[in-house]
Motif scaffolding. Structure first.
Motif, PDB file in Angstrom:
ATOM      1  N   PRO A   9      90.826  78.681  20.205  1.00  0.00           N
ATOM      2  CA  PRO A   9      90.970  79.057  21.612  1.00  0.00           C
ATOM      3  C   PRO A   9      91.971  78.150  22.325  1.00  0.00           C
ATOM      4  O   PRO A   9      92.282  77.059  21.851  1.00  0.00           O
ATOM      5  CB  PRO A   9      89.554  78.869  22.163  1.00  0.00           C
ATOM      6  CG  PRO A   9      88.939  77.839  21.279  1.00  0.00           C
ATOM      7  CD  PRO A   9      89.521  78.068  19.909  1.00  0.00           C
ATOM      8  N   ALA A  10      92.464  78.621  23.448  1.00  0.00           N
ATOM      9  CA  ALA A  10      93.443  77.859  24.221  1.00  0.00           C
ATOM     10  C   ALA A  10      93.144  78.013  25.705  1.00  0.00           C
ATOM     11  O   ALA A  10      92.688  79.065  26.162  1.00  0.00           O
ATOM     12  CB  ALA A  10      94.862  78.327  23.918  1.00  0.00           C
ATOM     13  N   VAL A  11      93.401  76.947  26.461  1.00  0.00           N
ATOM     14  CA  VAL A  11      93.307  76.968  27.913  1.00  0.00           C
ATOM     15  C   VAL A  11      94.584  76.368  28.467  1.00  0.00           C
ATOM     16  O   VAL A  11      95.253  75.574  27.805  1.00  0.00           O
ATOM     17  CB  VAL A  11      92.079  76.183  28.426  1.00  0.00           C
ATOM     18  CG1 VAL A  11      90.783  76.846  28.003  1.00  0.00           C
ATOM     19  CG2 VAL A  11      92.114  74.740  27.921  1.00  0.00           C
ATOM     20  N   THR A  12      94.935  76.766  29.680  1.00  0.00           N
ATOM     21  CA  THR A  12      96.153  76.262  30.313  1.00  0.00           C
ATOM     22  C   THR A  12      95.844  75.780  31.720  1.00  0.00           C
ATOM     23  O   THR A  12      94.945  76.303  32.390  1.00  0.00           O
ATOM     24  CB  THR A  12      97.242  77.355  30.386  1.00  0.00           C
ATOM     25  OG1 THR A  12      96.759  78.451  31.166  1.00  0.00           O
ATOM     26  CG2 THR A  12      97.611  77.844  28.991  1.00  0.00           C
ATOM     27  N   THR A  13      96.588  74.789  32.157  1.00  0.00           N
ATOM     28  CA  THR A  13      96.492  74.312  33.536  1.00  0.00           C
ATOM     29  C   THR A  13      97.903  74.162  34.093  1.00  0.00           C
ATOM     30  O   THR A  13      98.882  74.043  33.351  1.00  0.00           O
ATOM     31  CB  THR A  13      95.774  72.954  33.628  1.00  0.00           C
ATOM     32  OG1 THR A  13      96.498  71.986  32.862  1.00  0.00           O
ATOM     33  CG2 THR A  13      94.348  73.056  33.122  1.00  0.00           C
ATOM     34  N   ARG A  14      97.985  74.153  35.403  1.00  0.00           N
ATOM     35  CA  ARG A  14      99.259  73.945  36.063  1.00  0.00           C
ATOM     36  C   ARG A  14      99.035  73.087  37.301  1.00  0.00           C
ATOM     37  O   ARG A  14      97.944  73.051  37.870  1.00  0.00           O
ATOM     38  CB  ARG A  14      99.902  75.277  36.454  1.00  0.00           C
ATOM     39  CG  ARG A  14      99.055  76.121  37.389  1.00  0.00           C
ATOM     40  CD  ARG A  14      99.685  77.476  37.661  1.00  0.00           C
ATOM     41  NE  ARG A  14      98.854  78.297  38.538  1.00  0.00           N
ATOM     42  CZ  ARG A  14      98.876  78.234  39.861  1.00  0.00           C
ATOM     43  NH1 ARG A  14      99.712  77.382  40.468  1.00  0.00           N
ATOM     44  NH2 ARG A  14      98.087  78.995  40.592  1.00  0.00           N
ATOM     45  N   LEU A  15     100.071  72.386  37.678  1.00  0.00           N
ATOM     46  CA  LEU A  15     100.012  71.530  38.860  1.00  0.00           C
ATOM     47  C   LEU A  15     100.608  72.244  40.056  1.00  0.00           C
ATOM     48  O   LEU A  15     101.646  72.898  39.951  1.00  0.00           O
ATOM     49  CB  LEU A  15     100.768  70.224  38.609  1.00  0.00           C
ATOM     50  CG  LEU A  15     100.052  69.127  37.804  1.00  0.00           C
ATOM     51  CD1 LEU A  15     100.990  67.952  37.577  1.00  0.00           C
ATOM     52  CD2 LEU A  15      98.796  68.667  38.530  1.00  0.00           C
ATOM     53  N   ALA A  16      99.942  72.115  41.185  1.00  0.00           N
ATOM     54  CA  ALA A  16     100.465  72.593  42.466  1.00  0.00           C
ATOM     55  C   ALA A  16     100.271  71.450  43.453  1.00  0.00           C
ATOM     56  O   ALA A  16      99.178  71.239  43.973  1.00  0.00           O
ATOM     57  CB  ALA A  16      99.749  73.853  42.919  1.00  0.00           C
ATOM     58  N   GLY A  17     101.332  70.683  43.653  1.00  0.00           N
ATOM     59  CA  GLY A  17     101.191  69.456  44.444  1.00  0.00           C
ATOM     60  C   GLY A  17     100.420  68.435  43.646  1.00  0.00           C
ATOM     61  O   GLY A  17     100.789  68.093  42.523  1.00  0.00           O
ATOM     62  N   ASP A  18      99.330  67.936  44.205  1.00  0.00           N
ATOM     63  CA  ASP A  18      98.478  66.996  43.496  1.00  0.00           C
ATOM     64  C   ASP A  18      97.248  67.674  42.891  1.00  0.00           C
ATOM     65  O   ASP A  18      96.370  66.988  42.361  1.00  0.00           O
ATOM     66  CB  ASP A  18      98.014  65.875  44.450  1.00  0.00           C
ATOM     67  CG  ASP A  18      99.184  65.019  44.918  1.00  0.00           C
ATOM     68  OD1 ASP A  18     100.173  64.916  44.168  1.00  0.00           O
ATOM     69  OD2 ASP A  18      99.109  64.478  46.042  1.00  0.00           O
ATOM     70  N   GLN A  19      97.170  68.996  42.988  1.00  0.00           N
ATOM     71  CA  GLN A  19      96.005  69.723  42.522  1.00  0.00           C
ATOM     72  C   GLN A  19      96.250  70.325  41.143  1.00  0.00           C
ATOM     73  O   GLN A  19      97.330  70.852  40.864  1.00  0.00           O
ATOM     74  CB  GLN A  19      95.649  70.838  43.518  1.00  0.00           C
ATOM     75  CG  GLN A  19      95.307  70.331  44.914  1.00  0.00           C
ATOM     76  CD  GLN A  19      94.066  69.459  44.919  1.00  0.00           C
ATOM     77  OE1 GLN A  19      93.070  69.770  44.251  1.00  0.00           O
ATOM     78  NE2 GLN A  19      94.114  68.361  45.661  1.00  0.00           N
ATOM     79  N   VAL A  20      95.226  70.231  40.280  1.00  0.00           N
ATOM     80  CA  VAL A  20      95.274  70.835  38.956  1.00  0.00           C
ATOM     81  C   VAL A  20      94.557  72.175  39.018  1.00  0.00           C
ATOM     82  O   VAL A  20      93.373  72.242  39.366  1.00  0.00           O
ATOM     83  CB  VAL A  20      94.613  69.931  37.900  1.00  0.00           C
ATOM     84  CG1 VAL A  20      94.677  70.586  36.524  1.00  0.00           C
ATOM     85  CG2 VAL A  20      95.291  68.566  37.869  1.00  0.00           C
ATOM     86  N   HIS A  21      95.265  73.250  38.700  1.00  0.00           N
ATOM     87  CA  HIS A  21      94.686  74.593  38.739  1.00  0.00           C
ATOM     88  C   HIS A  21      94.366  75.054  37.318  1.00  0.00           C
ATOM     89  O   HIS A  21      95.106  74.781  36.376  1.00  0.00           O
ATOM     90  CB  HIS A  21      95.654  75.571  39.406  1.00  0.00           C
ATOM     91  CG  HIS A  21      95.841  75.331  40.866  1.00  0.00           C
ATOM     92  ND1 HIS A  21      95.173  76.060  41.833  1.00  0.00           N
ATOM     93  CD2 HIS A  21      96.590  74.420  41.544  1.00  0.00           C
ATOM     94  CE1 HIS A  21      95.526  75.630  43.032  1.00  0.00           C
ATOM     95  NE2 HIS A  21      96.388  74.629  42.877  1.00  0.00           N
TER      96      HIS A  21
END
Length: 347
Positions: free
Chosen positions: A179-191
Protein backbone atom coordinates in the motif's frame (compact mmCIF):
# COMPACT_ATOMS: atom_id res chain seq x y z
CA UNK A 1 82.68 -1.05 57.73
CA UNK A 2 81.70 -4.61 57.11
CA UNK A 3 78.06 -5.03 56.04
CA UNK A 4 75.81 -6.67 58.56
CA UNK A 5 73.27 -9.19 57.30
CA UNK A 6 69.98 -9.78 58.99
CA UNK A 7 69.19 -13.40 59.67
CA UNK A 8 65.50 -14.32 59.06
CA UNK A 9 63.52 -17.28 60.28
CA UNK A 10 60.14 -18.67 59.21
CA UNK A 11 58.50 -16.66 61.96
CA UNK A 12 59.57 -13.45 60.22
CA UNK A 13 57.68 -14.30 56.98
CA UNK A 14 54.17 -12.93 56.72
CA UNK A 15 51.95 -14.62 54.15
CA UNK A 16 49.15 -12.56 52.66
CA UNK A 17 45.84 -14.35 52.40
CA UNK A 18 44.67 -15.31 48.92
CA UNK A 19 41.74 -12.91 48.70
CA UNK A 20 40.77 -14.02 45.20
CA UNK A 21 39.65 -17.32 46.55
CA UNK A 22 37.83 -16.16 49.66
CA UNK A 23 34.44 -15.68 47.95
CA UNK A 24 32.78 -18.85 46.71
CA UNK A 25 32.06 -18.70 42.98
CA UNK A 26 28.74 -19.79 41.56
CA UNK A 27 27.27 -19.92 38.07
CA UNK A 28 23.82 -19.35 39.44
CA UNK A 29 22.43 -15.95 38.58
CA UNK A 30 19.51 -14.22 40.25
CA UNK A 31 16.26 -14.74 38.36
CA UNK A 32 15.11 -11.15 38.98
CA UNK A 33 11.54 -12.30 39.41
CA UNK A 34 10.55 -8.81 40.58
CA UNK A 35 12.07 -7.04 37.53
CA UNK A 36 9.97 -4.32 35.91
CA UNK A 37 9.24 -4.82 32.17
CA UNK A 38 9.48 -1.95 29.73
CA UNK A 39 10.16 -0.76 26.18
CA UNK A 40 13.46 0.78 25.01
CA UNK A 41 12.54 4.11 23.42
CA UNK A 42 16.04 5.55 22.82
CA UNK A 43 19.72 4.65 23.17
CA UNK A 44 22.29 7.35 23.98
CA UNK A 45 25.97 6.55 24.65
CA UNK A 46 25.43 3.49 26.79
CA UNK A 47 22.30 4.83 28.46
CA UNK A 48 18.96 3.23 27.67
CA UNK A 49 15.76 5.22 27.90
CA UNK A 50 12.99 2.81 28.85
CA UNK A 51 9.28 3.35 29.34
CA UNK A 52 8.09 0.83 31.91
CA UNK A 53 4.75 -0.90 31.54
CA UNK A 54 3.61 1.21 34.48
CA UNK A 55 4.18 4.32 32.35
CA UNK A 56 7.36 5.56 34.06
CA UNK A 57 10.28 6.81 31.91
CA UNK A 58 13.51 5.36 33.30
CA UNK A 59 17.20 5.69 32.40
CA UNK A 60 19.17 2.46 32.67
CA UNK A 61 22.51 0.80 31.98
CA UNK A 62 23.11 -2.74 30.78
CA UNK A 63 23.97 -5.43 33.32
CA UNK A 64 27.38 -7.03 32.87
CA UNK A 65 25.93 -10.51 32.59
CA UNK A 66 24.19 -9.57 29.34
CA UNK A 67 27.54 -9.45 27.55
CA UNK A 68 28.19 -7.43 24.42
CA UNK A 69 24.91 -8.07 22.64
CA UNK A 70 23.32 -4.87 21.39
CA UNK A 71 20.13 -3.48 22.90
CA UNK A 72 18.22 -1.39 20.37
CA UNK A 73 15.14 0.78 20.21
CA UNK A 74 12.04 -1.38 20.26
CA UNK A 75 13.51 -4.06 22.53
CA UNK A 76 11.38 -5.32 25.39
CA UNK A 77 13.55 -5.49 28.52
CA UNK A 78 13.36 -6.15 32.26
CA UNK A 79 14.75 -3.66 34.78
CA UNK A 80 15.94 -3.84 38.36
CA UNK A 81 17.26 -1.18 40.72
CA UNK A 82 15.81 2.30 40.89
CA UNK A 83 12.85 2.32 38.51
CA UNK A 84 11.23 5.37 40.08
CA UNK A 85 12.26 7.61 37.20
CA UNK A 86 13.52 10.25 39.64
CA UNK A 87 16.12 12.70 38.32
CA UNK A 88 19.60 11.21 38.57
CA UNK A 89 18.31 7.67 39.19
CA UNK A 90 19.74 4.76 37.23
CA UNK A 91 18.19 1.33 36.75
CA UNK A 92 19.80 -1.78 35.28
CA UNK A 93 18.69 -3.85 32.26
CA UNK A 94 18.99 -7.49 33.30
CA UNK A 95 17.04 -9.25 30.59
CA UNK A 96 16.13 -8.73 26.92
CA UNK A 97 12.98 -10.46 25.71
CA UNK A 98 12.91 -12.55 22.56
CA UNK A 99 12.40 -10.38 19.49
CA UNK A 100 9.45 -10.89 17.17
CA UNK A 101 11.14 -9.06 14.25
CA UNK A 102 14.58 -7.59 13.61
CA UNK A 103 15.28 -4.98 10.92
CA UNK A 104 18.91 -5.18 9.81
CA UNK A 105 21.12 -3.51 7.27
CA UNK A 106 24.80 -3.55 6.34
CA UNK A 107 26.85 -0.58 5.19
CA UNK A 108 27.49 -2.21 1.80
CA UNK A 109 26.50 -5.44 0.11
CA UNK A 110 30.06 -6.72 0.52
CA UNK A 111 30.12 -5.90 4.25
CA UNK A 112 29.42 -8.96 6.38
CA UNK A 113 28.79 -6.84 9.48
CA UNK A 114 25.08 -6.45 10.11
CA UNK A 115 23.63 -3.61 12.09
CA UNK A 116 20.32 -4.05 13.87
CA UNK A 117 18.27 -0.88 13.37
CA UNK A 118 15.17 -1.64 15.46
CA UNK A 119 13.47 -4.63 17.07
CA UNK A 120 9.85 -5.75 17.33
CA UNK A 121 8.45 -3.39 14.69
CA UNK A 122 5.67 -4.89 12.55
CA UNK A 123 5.62 -2.28 9.76
CA UNK A 124 8.39 -0.65 7.74
CA UNK A 125 7.36 2.78 6.45
CA UNK A 126 9.58 3.69 3.51
CA UNK A 127 9.52 7.48 3.29
CA UNK A 128 10.56 9.08 0.02
CA UNK A 129 10.01 12.52 -1.45
CA UNK A 130 8.55 12.84 -4.93
CA UNK A 131 10.84 15.84 -5.51
CA UNK A 132 13.48 17.88 -3.67
CA UNK A 133 15.33 15.56 -3.25
CA UNK A 134 14.62 13.40 -6.27
CA UNK A 135 13.32 9.90 -5.40
CA UNK A 136 15.75 6.99 -5.49
CA UNK A 137 13.73 3.94 -6.54
CA UNK A 138 16.55 1.46 -5.99
CA UNK A 139 16.79 2.56 -2.39
CA UNK A 140 13.06 1.94 -2.01
CA UNK A 141 13.47 -1.50 -3.61
CA UNK A 142 16.17 -2.39 -1.11
CA UNK A 143 14.06 -1.33 1.84
CA UNK A 144 11.26 -3.53 0.51
CA UNK A 145 13.63 -6.49 0.40
CA UNK A 146 14.69 -5.78 4.00
CA UNK A 147 11.04 -5.64 5.09
CA UNK A 148 10.22 -8.93 3.38
CA UNK A 149 13.28 -10.57 4.95
CA UNK A 150 12.35 -9.31 8.43
CA UNK A 151 8.76 -10.52 8.12
CA UNK A 152 7.41 -6.98 8.36
CA UNK A 153 4.64 -5.31 6.40
CA UNK A 154 5.78 -2.50 4.11
CA UNK A 155 4.15 0.86 3.48
CA UNK A 156 5.24 3.37 0.84
CA UNK A 157 5.00 6.88 2.20
CA UNK A 158 5.35 9.57 -0.47
CA UNK A 159 5.89 13.14 0.67
CA UNK A 160 5.89 16.48 -1.17
CA UNK A 161 3.08 15.54 -3.56
CA UNK A 162 2.62 19.28 -3.97
CA UNK A 163 5.85 19.29 -6.02
CA UNK A 164 5.32 16.23 -8.25
CA UNK A 165 2.49 13.75 -8.96
CA UNK A 166 2.79 10.33 -7.30
CA UNK A 167 1.35 8.20 -10.15
CA UNK A 168 4.56 7.77 -12.24
CA UNK A 169 6.49 6.61 -9.20
CA UNK A 170 3.76 4.27 -7.97
CA UNK A 171 3.59 2.63 -11.39
CA UNK A 172 6.84 0.87 -10.55
CA UNK A 173 5.16 -0.97 -7.69
CA UNK A 174 1.86 -1.86 -9.33
CA UNK A 175 2.83 -5.55 -9.27
CA UNK A 176 3.45 -5.61 -5.52
CA UNK A 177 0.92 -5.88 -2.73
CA UNK A 178 2.37 -2.80 -1.04
CA UNK A 179 0.00 0.00 0.00
CA UNK A 180 0.98 3.63 -0.45
CA UNK A 181 -0.03 6.95 1.11
CA UNK A 182 0.85 10.47 0.03
CA UNK A 183 1.07 13.82 1.78
CA UNK A 184 1.61 17.34 0.57
CA UNK A 185 2.57 20.60 2.21
CA UNK A 186 0.42 23.71 2.08
CA UNK A 187 2.27 26.40 3.99
CA UNK A 188 3.20 24.84 7.31
CA UNK A 189 0.36 22.31 7.20
CA UNK A 190 0.72 18.66 6.18
CA UNK A 191 -2.30 17.44 4.20
CA UNK A 192 -3.21 13.79 3.84
CA UNK A 193 -2.61 12.74 7.44
CA UNK A 194 -6.01 11.05 7.75
CA UNK A 195 -4.93 8.09 5.63
CA UNK A 196 -1.61 8.03 7.47
CA UNK A 197 -3.33 7.69 10.85
CA UNK A 198 -5.33 4.75 9.52
CA UNK A 199 -2.16 2.90 8.54
CA UNK A 200 -0.18 3.64 11.72
CA UNK A 201 -2.67 3.50 14.58
CA UNK A 202 -2.25 0.46 16.78
CA UNK A 203 0.98 -0.66 15.10
CA UNK A 204 4.72 -0.38 15.73
CA UNK A 205 6.06 1.33 12.62
CA UNK A 206 9.66 2.25 11.83
CA UNK A 207 10.31 5.13 9.43
CA UNK A 208 13.25 4.75 7.04
CA UNK A 209 14.36 7.11 4.30
CA UNK A 210 17.00 9.50 3.01
CA UNK A 211 17.73 12.74 4.78
CA UNK A 212 15.53 15.59 3.63
CA UNK A 213 12.52 13.49 2.57
CA UNK A 214 10.36 14.84 5.39
CA UNK A 215 10.48 12.16 8.08
CA UNK A 216 10.92 14.59 10.95
CA UNK A 217 8.20 16.88 9.57
CA UNK A 218 5.89 13.89 9.46
CA UNK A 219 6.77 12.85 13.01
CA UNK A 220 6.11 16.34 14.34
CA UNK A 221 2.71 16.35 12.62
CA UNK A 222 1.77 12.95 14.05
CA UNK A 223 3.18 13.56 17.54
CA UNK A 224 2.84 17.29 18.30
CA UNK A 225 5.21 17.26 21.29
CA UNK A 226 7.94 15.25 19.51
CA UNK A 227 9.96 18.38 18.60
CA UNK A 228 12.14 16.55 16.08
CA UNK A 229 14.53 18.88 14.27
CA UNK A 230 13.81 19.47 10.59
CA UNK A 231 16.16 20.47 7.79
CA UNK A 232 16.26 21.26 4.10
CA UNK A 233 18.14 19.96 1.08
CA UNK A 234 21.67 20.92 0.11
CA UNK A 235 21.34 22.98 -3.08
CA UNK A 236 24.75 21.79 -4.35
CA UNK A 237 24.47 18.02 -3.84
CA UNK A 238 20.68 17.73 -3.95
CA UNK A 239 20.80 15.56 -0.84
CA UNK A 240 19.13 16.15 2.47
CA UNK A 241 20.92 17.24 5.61
CA UNK A 242 20.96 14.92 8.60
CA UNK A 243 18.68 16.23 11.36
CA UNK A 244 18.07 13.07 13.42
CA UNK A 245 21.19 11.55 14.96
CA UNK A 246 19.61 8.54 16.65
CA UNK A 247 16.50 6.39 16.55
CA UNK A 248 13.68 7.23 18.94
CA UNK A 249 10.31 5.58 19.60
CA UNK A 250 7.34 7.88 20.08
CA UNK A 251 3.85 6.95 21.24
CA UNK A 252 1.04 7.92 18.90
CA UNK A 253 -1.89 9.74 20.54
CA UNK A 254 -4.38 7.27 19.00
CA UNK A 255 -2.35 4.22 20.05
CA UNK A 256 0.70 2.52 18.60
CA UNK A 257 4.30 3.64 18.13
CA UNK A 258 6.42 5.21 15.42
CA UNK A 259 10.19 4.86 15.44
CA UNK A 260 12.02 7.69 13.71
CA UNK A 261 15.49 6.75 12.43
CA UNK A 262 18.39 8.86 11.14
CA UNK A 263 18.49 9.40 7.38
CA UNK A 264 20.43 6.74 5.46
CA UNK A 265 22.32 6.96 2.18
CA UNK A 266 22.84 3.24 1.64
CA UNK A 267 21.02 0.10 2.63
CA UNK A 268 23.24 -2.96 2.23
CA UNK A 269 21.55 -6.35 1.97
CA UNK A 270 24.48 -8.69 2.51
CA UNK A 271 22.42 -10.72 4.99
CA UNK A 272 19.51 -11.41 2.61
CA UNK A 273 19.40 -14.46 0.34
CA UNK A 274 17.24 -14.47 -2.78
CA UNK A 275 15.05 -17.31 -1.53
CA UNK A 276 14.23 -15.28 1.57
CA UNK A 277 12.33 -12.59 -0.26
CA UNK A 278 11.04 -14.87 -3.01
CA UNK A 279 8.88 -16.27 -0.23
CA UNK A 280 7.15 -12.87 0.00
CA UNK A 281 5.70 -13.52 -3.47
CA UNK A 282 3.71 -16.60 -2.51
CA UNK A 283 2.45 -17.28 -6.03
CA UNK A 284 5.94 -16.99 -7.52
CA UNK A 285 7.48 -19.11 -4.77
CA UNK A 286 5.06 -21.95 -5.57
CA UNK A 287 5.92 -21.81 -9.28
CA UNK A 288 9.66 -21.60 -8.54
CA UNK A 289 9.57 -25.06 -6.97
CA UNK A 290 9.63 -26.42 -10.54
CA UNK A 291 12.84 -24.52 -11.38
CA UNK A 292 16.07 -26.44 -12.01
CA UNK A 293 18.32 -26.96 -9.02
CA UNK A 294 20.41 -23.86 -8.32
CA UNK A 295 18.19 -21.56 -10.41
CA UNK A 296 18.79 -17.88 -9.61
CA UNK A 297 15.35 -16.80 -10.94
CA UNK A 298 17.03 -13.83 -12.60
CA UNK A 299 16.28 -12.54 -16.10
CA UNK A 300 19.07 -14.61 -17.63
CA UNK A 301 18.43 -17.79 -15.63
CA UNK A 302 18.16 -20.73 -18.07
CA UNK A 303 15.00 -22.86 -17.93
CA UNK A 304 13.51 -20.76 -15.12
CA UNK A 305 9.94 -21.93 -14.51
CA UNK A 306 8.89 -18.36 -13.81
CA UNK A 307 9.35 -17.41 -17.47
CA UNK A 308 7.00 -20.12 -18.68
CA UNK A 309 4.47 -19.19 -16.00
CA UNK A 310 4.59 -15.49 -16.89
CA UNK A 311 3.74 -16.24 -20.53
CA UNK A 312 0.19 -17.24 -19.49
CA UNK A 313 -0.15 -15.34 -16.20
CA UNK A 314 -1.63 -12.19 -17.66
CA UNK A 315 -0.58 -8.55 -17.05
CA UNK A 316 -0.82 -8.75 -13.24
CA UNK A 317 1.31 -11.89 -13.02
CA UNK A 318 3.92 -10.50 -15.38
CA UNK A 319 4.05 -7.27 -13.38
CA UNK A 320 4.67 -9.25 -10.19
CA UNK A 321 7.49 -11.21 -11.81
CA UNK A 322 9.02 -7.99 -13.14
CA UNK A 323 8.82 -6.44 -9.67
CA UNK A 324 10.43 -9.48 -8.05
CA UNK A 325 13.29 -9.54 -10.54
CA UNK A 326 13.88 -5.83 -10.08
CA UNK A 327 14.19 -6.43 -6.32
CA UNK A 328 16.53 -9.35 -6.99
CA UNK A 329 18.70 -7.17 -9.22
CA UNK A 330 18.69 -4.49 -6.53
CA UNK A 331 20.00 -7.04 -4.04
CA UNK A 332 22.87 -7.98 -6.35
CA UNK A 333 23.77 -4.44 -7.44
CA UNK A 334 25.25 -1.57 -5.44
CA UNK A 335 23.02 1.25 -4.25
CA UNK A 336 25.32 4.04 -5.34
CA UNK A 337 25.56 5.36 -8.86
CA UNK A 338 23.09 6.95 -11.25
CA UNK A 339 19.42 6.24 -10.78
CA UNK A 340 16.92 6.09 -13.62
CA UNK A 341 14.08 8.59 -13.67
CA UNK A 342 10.99 7.32 -11.89
CA UNK A 343 8.82 8.22 -14.87
CA UNK A 344 10.00 5.02 -16.56
CA UNK A 345 8.82 1.57 -15.54
CA UNK A 346 12.14 -0.27 -15.28
CA UNK A 347 12.17 -4.06 -15.23
Amino acid sequence: MPRRFQHYTEEDVRVRPNRRGTRPRSKQRPDHADAAPGLVTAVDRGRYHVLTDAGTPVVAIKARELGRGAIVVGDRVDLVGDVSGAEGSLARVVRVHERSTVLRRSAEDSDSHQRVIVANADQLVIVTALADPEPRPRMVDRCLVAAFDAGMDALLFLTKADLAPPEPFLQRYAGLDVPAVTTRLAGDQVHGLEQVHERLTGRVSVLVGHSGVGKSTLVNALVPDAERATGGVNVVTGRGRHTSSSAVALALPEGGWIIDTPGVRSFGLAHVEADRFLAAFTDLAEVAQACPRGCTHADDAPDCALDEWAATAGPVGRARLESFRRLLASRLAGDDGPHPPCTEVLL
